[in-house]
Design a protein around this motif. Structure first.
Motif, PDB file in Angstrom:
ATOM      1  N   SER A  21       0.748  -1.280  -0.045  1.00 58.78           N
ATOM      2  CA  SER A  21       0.108  -0.074  -0.111  1.00 58.78           C
ATOM      3  C   SER A  21       0.826   1.139  -0.067  1.00 58.78           C
ATOM      4  O   SER A  21       1.460   1.703   1.015  1.00 58.78           O
ATOM      5  CB  SER A  21      -0.814  -0.071   1.263  1.00 58.78           C
ATOM      6  OG  SER A  21      -1.657   1.077   1.061  1.00 58.78           O
ATOM      7  N   ASP A  22       1.117   1.848  -1.246  1.00 60.17           N
ATOM      8  CA  ASP A  22       1.829   3.032  -1.289  1.00 60.17           C
ATOM      9  C   ASP A  22       1.015   4.339  -0.978  1.00 60.17           C
ATOM     10  O   ASP A  22       0.217   4.794  -1.653  1.00 60.17           O
ATOM     11  CB  ASP A  22       2.324   3.191  -2.814  1.00 60.17           C
ATOM     12  CG  ASP A  22       3.105   4.493  -3.137  1.00 60.17           C
ATOM     13  OD1 ASP A  22       3.164   5.333  -2.133  1.00 60.17           O
ATOM     14  OD2 ASP A  22       3.597   4.405  -4.060  1.00 60.17           O
ATOM     15  N   GLU A  23       1.273   4.712   0.434  1.00 61.20           N
ATOM     16  CA  GLU A  23       0.381   5.819   0.833  1.00 61.20           C
ATOM     17  C   GLU A  23       1.239   6.918   1.212  1.00 61.20           C
ATOM     18  O   GLU A  23       1.059   7.866   2.133  1.00 61.20           O
ATOM     19  CB  GLU A  23      -0.141   5.221   2.359  1.00 61.20           C
ATOM     20  CG  GLU A  23      -1.189   3.975   2.237  1.00 61.20           C
ATOM     21  CD  GLU A  23      -1.859   3.478   3.646  1.00 61.20           C
ATOM     22  OE1 GLU A  23      -1.779   4.370   4.625  1.00 61.20           O
ATOM     23  OE2 GLU A  23      -2.219   2.555   3.630  1.00 61.20           O
ATOM     24  N   VAL A  24       1.996   7.404  -0.065  1.00 62.33           N
ATOM     25  CA  VAL A  24       2.903   8.692   0.276  1.00 62.33           C
ATOM     26  C   VAL A  24       1.996   9.780   0.260  1.00 62.33           C
ATOM     27  O   VAL A  24       2.421  10.775   0.720  1.00 62.33           O
ATOM     28  CB  VAL A  24       3.929   8.697  -0.926  1.00 62.33           C
ATOM     29  CG1 VAL A  24       4.822   7.557  -0.668  1.00 62.33           C
ATOM     30  CG2 VAL A  24       3.536   8.733  -2.263  1.00 62.33           C
ATOM     31  N   TYR A  25       1.022   9.878  -0.307  1.00 64.87           N
ATOM     32  CA  TYR A  25      -0.102  10.961  -0.223  1.00 64.87           C
ATOM     33  C   TYR A  25      -1.373  10.702   0.685  1.00 64.87           C
ATOM     34  O   TYR A  25      -2.028  11.542   0.745  1.00 64.87           O
ATOM     35  CB  TYR A  25      -0.825  11.087  -1.642  1.00 64.87           C
ATOM     36  CG  TYR A  25       0.197  11.269  -2.648  1.00 64.87           C
ATOM     37  CD1 TYR A  25       0.718  12.612  -2.959  1.00 64.87           C
ATOM     38  CD2 TYR A  25       0.521  10.356  -3.614  1.00 64.87           C
ATOM     39  CE1 TYR A  25       1.560  12.840  -3.792  1.00 64.87           C
ATOM     40  CE2 TYR A  25       1.619  10.565  -4.557  1.00 64.87           C
ATOM     41  CZ  TYR A  25       1.994  11.816  -4.613  1.00 64.87           C
ATOM     42  OH  TYR A  25       3.099  12.089  -5.790  1.00 64.87           O
ATOM     43  N   LYS A  26      -1.129   9.873   1.819  1.00 65.01           N
ATOM     44  CA  LYS A  26      -2.201   9.724   2.844  1.00 65.01           C
ATOM     45  C   LYS A  26      -2.517  11.064   3.378  1.00 65.01           C
ATOM     46  O   LYS A  26      -3.554  11.019   3.935  1.00 65.01           O
ATOM     47  CB  LYS A  26      -1.772   8.742   3.746  1.00 65.01           C
ATOM     48  CG  LYS A  26      -0.736   8.985   4.893  1.00 65.01           C
ATOM     49  CD  LYS A  26      -0.865   7.894   5.848  1.00 65.01           C
ATOM     50  CE  LYS A  26       0.388   8.377   6.878  1.00 65.01           C
ATOM     51  NZ  LYS A  26       0.024   9.385   7.826  1.00 65.01           N
ATOM     52  N   TYR A  32      -7.756   5.551   5.343  1.00 69.66           N
ATOM     53  CA  TYR A  32      -8.057   4.185   5.750  1.00 69.66           C
ATOM     54  C   TYR A  32      -6.720   3.285   5.722  1.00 69.66           C
ATOM     55  O   TYR A  32      -6.151   3.261   4.450  1.00 69.66           O
ATOM     56  CB  TYR A  32      -9.159   3.794   4.750  1.00 69.66           C
ATOM     57  CG  TYR A  32      -9.401   2.171   5.161  1.00 69.66           C
ATOM     58  CD1 TYR A  32     -10.251   1.750   6.317  1.00 69.66           C
ATOM     59  CD2 TYR A  32      -8.747   1.150   4.609  1.00 69.66           C
ATOM     60  CE1 TYR A  32     -10.603   0.635   6.843  1.00 69.66           C
ATOM     61  CE2 TYR A  32      -9.135  -0.404   5.115  1.00 69.66           C
ATOM     62  CZ  TYR A  32      -9.824  -0.439   6.063  1.00 69.66           C
ATOM     63  OH  TYR A  32      -9.895  -1.863   6.530  1.00 69.66           O
ATOM     64  N   LEU A  33      -6.216   2.986   6.696  1.00 72.77           N
ATOM     65  CA  LEU A  33      -4.945   2.121   6.685  1.00 72.77           C
ATOM     66  C   LEU A  33      -5.445   0.740   6.412  1.00 72.77           C
ATOM     67  O   LEU A  33      -6.154  -0.012   7.248  1.00 72.77           O
ATOM     68  CB  LEU A  33      -4.165   2.526   7.941  1.00 72.77           C
ATOM     69  CG  LEU A  33      -3.061   1.585   8.286  1.00 72.77           C
ATOM     70  CD1 LEU A  33      -1.984   2.371   7.654  1.00 72.77           C
ATOM     71  CD2 LEU A  33      -2.597   1.547   9.717  1.00 72.77           C
ATOM     72  N   ILE A  34      -4.643   0.184   5.243  1.00 71.08           N
ATOM     73  CA  ILE A  34      -5.102  -1.205   5.137  1.00 71.08           C
ATOM     74  C   ILE A  34      -4.273  -2.008   6.042  1.00 71.08           C
ATOM     75  O   ILE A  34      -3.295  -1.747   6.198  1.00 71.08           O
ATOM     76  CB  ILE A  34      -4.628  -1.359   3.620  1.00 71.08           C
ATOM     77  CG1 ILE A  34      -5.236  -0.456   2.456  1.00 71.08           C
ATOM     78  CG2 ILE A  34      -4.609  -2.794   3.317  1.00 71.08           C
ATOM     79  CD1 ILE A  34      -4.833  -0.598   1.172  1.00 71.08           C
ATOM     80  N   GLU A  35      -4.741  -2.954   6.419  1.00 70.43           N
ATOM     81  CA  GLU A  35      -4.307  -3.826   7.291  1.00 70.43           C
ATOM     82  C   GLU A  35      -4.237  -5.383   7.093  1.00 70.43           C
ATOM     83  O   GLU A  35      -5.049  -5.914   6.179  1.00 70.43           O
ATOM     84  CB  GLU A  35      -4.595  -3.834   8.915  1.00 70.43           C
ATOM     85  CG  GLU A  35      -4.385  -2.305   9.465  1.00 70.43           C
ATOM     86  CD  GLU A  35      -4.599  -2.348  10.863  1.00 70.43           C
ATOM     87  OE1 GLU A  35      -4.146  -2.938  11.836  1.00 70.43           O
ATOM     88  OE2 GLU A  35      -5.592  -1.501  11.180  1.00 70.43           O
ATOM     89  N   HIS A  62      -0.198  -9.920   5.798  1.00 71.03           N
ATOM     90  CA  HIS A  62       1.094  -9.748   4.577  1.00 71.03           C
ATOM     91  C   HIS A  62       0.793  -8.264   3.854  1.00 71.03           C
ATOM     92  O   HIS A  62       1.017  -8.050   2.877  1.00 71.03           O
ATOM     93  CB  HIS A  62       1.070 -10.890   3.447  1.00 71.03           C
ATOM     94  CG  HIS A  62       1.250 -12.112   3.863  1.00 71.03           C
ATOM     95  ND1 HIS A  62       2.179 -12.469   4.795  1.00 71.03           N
ATOM     96  CD2 HIS A  62       0.296 -13.241   4.166  1.00 71.03           C
ATOM     97  CE1 HIS A  62       2.173 -13.579   5.080  1.00 71.03           C
ATOM     98  NE2 HIS A  62       1.223 -14.301   4.876  1.00 71.03           N
ATOM     99  N   VAL A  63       0.681  -7.179   4.866  1.00 70.11           N
ATOM    100  CA  VAL A  63       0.231  -5.876   4.118  1.00 70.11           C
ATOM    101  C   VAL A  63       1.666  -5.133   4.561  1.00 70.11           C
ATOM    102  O   VAL A  63       2.244  -5.058   5.434  1.00 70.11           O
ATOM    103  CB  VAL A  63      -0.709  -4.906   4.967  1.00 70.11           C
ATOM    104  CG1 VAL A  63      -0.518  -3.779   4.529  1.00 70.11           C
ATOM    105  CG2 VAL A  63      -2.097  -5.529   4.366  1.00 70.11           C
ATOM    106  N   VAL A  64       2.145  -4.252   3.523  1.00 67.85           N
ATOM    107  CA  VAL A  64       3.453  -3.485   3.385  1.00 67.85           C
ATOM    108  C   VAL A  64       2.999  -2.279   3.293  1.00 67.85           C
ATOM    109  O   VAL A  64       2.574  -2.040   2.171  1.00 67.85           O
ATOM    110  CB  VAL A  64       4.426  -4.088   2.530  1.00 67.85           C
ATOM    111  CG1 VAL A  64       5.872  -3.146   2.788  1.00 67.85           C
ATOM    112  CG2 VAL A  64       5.055  -5.616   2.573  1.00 67.85           C
ATOM    113  N   THR A  65       3.117  -1.452   4.062  1.00 68.35           N
ATOM    114  CA  THR A  65       2.732   0.002   4.047  1.00 68.35           C
ATOM    115  C   THR A  65       3.841   0.830   3.384  1.00 68.35           C
ATOM    116  O   THR A  65       4.986   0.685   4.208  1.00 68.35           O
ATOM    117  CB  THR A  65       1.919   0.547   5.135  1.00 68.35           C
ATOM    118  OG1 THR A  65       0.945  -0.189   5.480  1.00 68.35           O
ATOM    119  CG2 THR A  65       1.401   2.054   4.793  1.00 68.35           C
TER     120      THR A  65
END
Lengths: 358, 358
Positions: free
Chosen positions: A180-185, A194-197, A200-203
């Protein structure tokens, strides 16, 4: 510069007071002043931990649930976090093939990174700039990993929370890694992030967009998959060692900056977004409602002519949708001040008038 | 810590005033003070060129023949320069198989990096710590690339100029890439550095050893193979983007430091080398004459017991030869001050006496 060989690299270093660039994806406003405060007395020089400075990882662990400093690896920007994660996942014995699902339009580096890591991109359609869940359900079964980028570069769209929850479930059930590429979160105009959990999630995140620290290249990954975290550290030990120690200390200072900095930035971004969105709408462009990040992506007839003519005749830079897997569209970044956005809009209008007259 | 699972990582973060570490390969003396001078007024923050800052590349171009700023890519340490180069070479359609020749003993990251890049290491024997040219002539024919590391980590040996010239010739004739890892080129006690040249030579260097800037991770590659340079930039565009801009400015300041800094450092290293070498010789160790870098590699019976017992009972850290492909030897770094080297030698002597008595 060659019209038929354009790429984002064509516009690197193109500067001048007459240039109006809707191209580059980097904040124009400076980082919080606090990040420079430590510089005058800095004197360290030795290798740091490969995983990253402990103070920075501790500070980050307070921002993510169920976390300790061990859940993070500090990297050379979000790019290296993605690259290392893909290389590690590609190296695994895994029941799913070496395929990675990404949306189309995509961030232009994704297909390259996936191939460099020895895997193959699979493209999922979008509907109104968001993941088409019907298409995803068909395609995700054959993929070892999926990259989610919400808010999205280049679309400026934010995924529906329901979609993200369904992806969490499918991925967990079949053992697919979610990157999950959240650089614009921190740049979302329509809802909380919404934080994906999941196991095997890599944020993936960075200090580049939220704190305008692009040039310092401090990113990180967060994951509760401790095997994957350790495997990333193992490869980084050989491929780049620790991330620049001074950049990390500057990033640590950024973690202490009051939330007000981010809130104030968001007000500025929102004003620019409204200005550009309304301006393009008034000219008749068909475009998705931009919900996050600092991009929008109108439909354009003859997109290559549009990008080329605007640059050559009006000194206005925009990016071709083709570079993001989206022919027939153009990407505008609004990382420039209000006055320049207004000038840019007026030049685009001139260009459209000229074309109509032709 | 587990005796049968030791690695260099086991000793990371092991500190304390009683610890004497001959382990880590980083200078203990600080960088030239000039590199910190720019910090108080630094205010940049935007992305830099992927290839690296122009001032730094221009300064480097004056140190290498036939060069312009275009012959260089600035990287996250020598590690990233090697990693990217190997990935690029691995991606080529090439008449030679994806095999890379390295000496045994080798720098412990080489085999990992080669495998991560999708290639296979081939090991060439050494004779007295230098390349065994008879063995090289047999093996190089099947290799797409060769990594030369002179002066060598871990052996502290410097290759014969005749060998290097012959390798240049063979490599040019058969189209093999030479990756010359010269990070210790300014730490040679026996002759001037010989710069390997040729159409497919990639020279790897960094500011970590010469200027003690390990933590800032500024390395670079130099090559007159412009296709390879451009391919490295292409991959770096996606995998990490520019190297930390502030680290590069600090490195640029280092290029302006008078040569006297390096000469003075060399005197210090030579004094330490003599102290450790003579001390080990007097105790009866069999070891190669150390000619460069800051390592030496004596033969040791039961090397694992030696490393383990010295650490557990005498707080002296040394590195197992096995990690460098050289069982039966131990690597000593002399990147520590004279007083500590003397204390370390006396503890090793105590240990040997105790063992004799046992």
């Amino acid at each position: 510069m060659d019209k038929h060989n354009l790429s984002p690299a064509s516009f690197i270093g193109v500067q001048g007071k007459d240039i109006i660039s809707f191209g580059s994806g980097q904040p124009d406003l400076p980082p919080p002043k606090e990040v420079y405060k430590i510089l005058p007395h800095y004197s360290d020089f030795k290798y740091g931990l490969i995983q990253g400075q402990e103070n920075l990882r501790n500070a980050l662990s307070k921002q993510y649930p169920h976390s300790t400093a061990d859940s993070f690896v500090i990297t050379n920007g979000a790019s290296e976090a993605l690259d290392l994660t893909l290389r590690v996942i590609s190296s695994y014995d895994h029941h799913l093939p070496k395929k990675v699902l990404i949306t189309k339009p995509y961030y232009y580096s994704y297909p390259h990174m996936i191939k460099f890591a020895g895997m193959e991109p699979v493209f999922v359609n979008t509907k109104n700039g968001r993941i088409d869940m019907d298409d995803l359900r068909v395609k995700i079964g054959g993929c070892r990993a999926i990259i989610i980028n919400s808010p999205s570069n280049p679309t400026g769209r934010v995924e529906a929370v329901d979609s993200l929850k369904e992806i969490e479930k499918i991925a967990q059930a079949q053992g697919t890694y979610i990157l999950s590429d959240e650089v614009y979160k921190d740049l979302i105009y329509v809802r909380e992030n919404y934080l994906i959990e999941g196991p095997h999630v890599v944020t993936i995140n960075s200090f580049s967009k939220t704190y305008a620290m692009c040039g310092f290249r401090v990113g990180y990954l967060w994951s509760l998959d401790s095997k994957l975290v350790n495997d990333v550290i193992s490869i980084k030990t050989h491929t780049s060692m620790n991330t620049n120690i001074l950049g990390q200390e500057m990033a640590y200072e950024a973690t202490k900056v009051p939330r007000k900095f981010i809130d104030d930035q968001l007000i500025i971004w929102e004003e620019r977004r409204n200005l550009l969105y309304n301006g393009l709408k008034e000219m008749g462009f068909d475009l998705w409602n931009p919900e996050g990040a600092f991009y929008m992506m109108p439909k354009v007839d003859n997109a290559l002519d549009f990008v080329w003519d605007l640059y050559k005749n009006y000194s206005v830079i925009s990016y071709l949708g083709d570079w993001f897997g989206s022919p027939g569209r153009v990407r505008f970044s609004y990382a420039l001040d209000v006055e320049k956005i207004e000038m840019g809009l007026s030049k685009i209008e001139d260009y459209l008038q000229t074309k109509k007259g032709a």
